[in-house]
Write an enzyme that holds these catalytic residues in place. Sequence first.
Site, short mmCIF file in Angstrom:
data_model
loop_
_atom_site.label_atom_id
_atom_site.label_comp_id
_atom_site.label_asym_id
_atom_site.label_seq_id
_atom_site.Cartn_x
_atom_site.Cartn_y
_atom_site.Cartn_z
N ASP A 88 3.48 -5.54 11.63
CA ASP A 88 2.61 -4.57 10.94
C ASP A 88 3.11 -3.15 11.24
OD1 ASP A 88 0.60 -3.54 9.38
OD2 ASP A 88 -0.99 -3.83 10.86
N ASN A 109 0.82 -1.23 0.00
CA ASN A 109 0.00 0.00 0.00
C ASN A 109 0.85 1.27 0.00
OD1 ASN A 109 0.83 -0.64 2.61
ND2 ASN A 109 -0.93 0.30 3.58
N1 LIG Z 1 -2.54 -1.65 10.21
C1 LIG Z 1 -2.85 -0.41 9.98
O1 LIG Z 1 -3.64 0.17 10.73
N2 LIG Z 1 -2.32 0.30 8.96
C2 LIG Z 1 -1.48 -0.18 7.91
C3 LIG Z 1 -2.23 -0.94 6.88
C4 LIG Z 1 -2.69 -2.31 7.34
O2 LIG Z 1 -1.88 -3.18 7.65
O3 LIG Z 1 -3.89 -2.57 7.38
C5 LIG Z 1 -0.77 1.01 7.27
O4 LIG Z 1 -0.16 0.83 6.21
O5 LIG Z 1 -0.81 2.13 7.84
ZN LIG Z 2 -3.55 -4.85 7.31
ZN LIG Z 3 -0.17 -4.05 7.36
#
Ligand SMILES: NC(=O)N[C@@H](CC(=O)O)C(=O)O
Ligand SMILES: [Zn+2]
Ligand SMILES: [Zn+2]
Length: 432
Positions: free
Chosen positions: A301, A90
Amino acid sequence: MSLLVTDATLADGRVRDVRVEGESIAAVEESLDPREEDRILNAAGKMLFPGAVDPHVHFREPGFSHKETWGTGSKSAAAGGVTVVADQPNTTPPTISGEAFDEKEALAAESAVDFGISGGVTADWDPDSLFDRPLFALGEVFLADSTGDMGIEADLFADAVERAAEADVTVTVHAEDADLFDESARERDAGGTGRTADADAWSQYRAAEAEAAAVERAVEVGADSNADVHIAHTSTPEGVDAAKAGGATCEVTPHHLFLSRADATELGTYGRMNPPLRSEERRAAMWERLVDGEIDAVATDHAPHTRAEKDVGLWEAPSGVPGVETMLPLLLEAARKGEISYERVRDVTAANAAEIFDLPSKGRIEVGADADLVLFDPEESREIRGEDLHSNCGWTPFEGMGGVFPETTVVRGRVVYENGSFEDVSGENVRD
Ligand SMILES: NC(=O)N[C@@H](CC(=O)O)C(=O)O
Ligand SMILES: [Zn+2]
Ligand SMILES: [Zn+2]
């Protein structure tokens, strides 16, 4: 170059000397004689772990260098004992074509640690050119919108899973079902911005039930195509159980292990992420599943955003928290307190992700494996402080908690980090 680590305590309690020749581990013995050319790392009283493999980071380039760069993100990884990261799609442009993959891979040359690049899916993706590249995984595939608004429809998801199965690429899934989100939660938002907002309304909105429902759908679609499905950032015991029942693997983030809705009010928008923080009861159940062996891996993440971006109202703020530098320190602190074994920490941070994502030379301290190593003093706990960390974002949701930080991090035989300093070396794509 050769490196000799002496008297290191391994996760299972054995005390060993470890010789590194070139990029690999050449010997693991009770006693090895130093050679003239050896750089010696005296590990007496310290523990040696395989470098952590984090299959889920957002290093933000191309497109969002003000949040993080491959340079800052990977330094944060190295300082946290993470020696392999896999970047998510993303970005801008999103990693949905071969060309976008190549653009990201060129930027990743800045990485201090080894890396993988995952390909994403949107209605505009170009699967032919994308699968032509050495993908780390297909994903995270977003079943609901998150940062980047890459949520996709059911039909496209089924097509994508089929393509991935044909290409023998694992599919990682962001599993939330937006149809089950509770829109009425918006009305229960008490207002405020940044730290004065109350992220509990976010937890109410992206309801816990939305996870298991999406996991069930993902594993069904995976079974139809005989695909390998890995559920990203599971946050509920129901989600984990659905993943395991459906034959998928799954990961949990540090924030879903160490934070809950009880922290949401204090964190404000700095506690807004997807999936959101869950109840204290669900957090405890996730911890149990991690210790028991049901959850396969911890993945961060790592999703940094600047303070300026977070210092707005709850519904305007971006979702995501940083975490790549604090994952291993938090887990080692938990091991120090006896809440989880060192062997389990080793497996969920290194060996298991290496196995799920097919990295046979990563994640273990054995002869022939890549010399990706982390050295730390297991009794040396200190307070986590955002200002001490190396991510560009400068804050952490774990402020004030205890962490056992690495002293030395080695990537394929090269010391990339030692006691606060970095050596200027670069990582490689694990799929090249
Ligand atoms: N986890 C999140 O809240 N954000 C992630 C995207 C994702 O992993 O869903 C991001 O890229 O900011
Ligand atoms: Zn995610
Ligand atoms: Zn993510």
